[in-house]
Design a protein around this motif. Structure first.
Motif, PDB file in Angstrom:
ATOM      1  N   GLU A  30       0.833  -1.207   0.000  1.00 14.05           N
ATOM      2  CA  GLU A  30       0.000   0.000   0.000  1.00 14.05           C
ATOM      3  C   GLU A  30       0.867   1.257   0.000  1.00 14.05           C
ATOM      4  N   ASP A  31       1.900   1.276   0.850  1.00 11.34           N
ATOM      5  CA  ASP A  31       2.802   2.426   0.926  1.00 11.34           C
ATOM      6  C   ASP A  31       3.525   2.683  -0.394  1.00 11.34           C
ATOM      7  N   ALA A  32       3.708   1.620  -1.183  1.00 15.18           N
ATOM      8  CA  ALA A  32       4.368   1.756  -2.485  1.00 15.18           C
ATOM      9  C   ALA A  32       3.424   2.336  -3.536  1.00 15.18           C
ATOM     10  N   GLY A  33       2.154   2.525  -3.175  1.00 12.98           N
ATOM     11  CA  GLY A  33       1.187   3.099  -4.103  1.00 12.98           C
ATOM     12  C   GLY A  33       0.664   2.122  -5.140  1.00 12.98           C
ATOM     13  N   LEU A  34       0.777   0.833  -4.856  1.00 13.21           N
ATOM     14  CA  LEU A  34       0.330  -0.181  -5.806  1.00 13.21           C
ATOM     15  C   LEU A  34      -1.144  -0.500  -5.592  1.00 13.21           C
TER      16      LEU A  34
END
Length: 100
Positions: A30-34
């Protein structure tokens, strides 16, 4: 290149329950924006190849740092260059055929 990945990360040597480690990996993705979709035996991921695999590497690094001495990971990967396709597109295609 955009990819859709089915990821299953299994920490070994940490006991029977691995949900703590699955949650760690979900947060990393989630933090990676995926775009992600958790399912009972893994996670579907949609994104750029390098971004997806950088996040998977970070999952391994963080899970090891949290005490897992071993990790077994299964990755299924699909890519298309003829057109863009999302996880939602793939599901809608099957659902439409089921309605016929």
């Amino acid at each position: 290149m955009k990819v859709i990945v089915d990821l299953c990360v299994v920490p070994l040597g940490v006991g029977v329950s691995v949900s703590k480690y699955v949650a760690m990996c979900q947060n990393i993705l989630e933090d990676a924006g995926l775009k992600i979709r958790l399912h009972a035996y893994g996670t579907n991921i949609e994104g750029e190849y390098d971004q997806v695999f950088a996040a998977i590497r970070r999952c391994h690094e963080e899970i090891h740092a949290a005490g897992a001495p071993r990790i077994s990971t299964t990755i299924k990967l699909g890519s298309r260059v003829d057109r863009e396709q999302t996880m939602v597109d793939k599901l809608k295609s099957v659902e439409a055929k089921l309605e016929e």
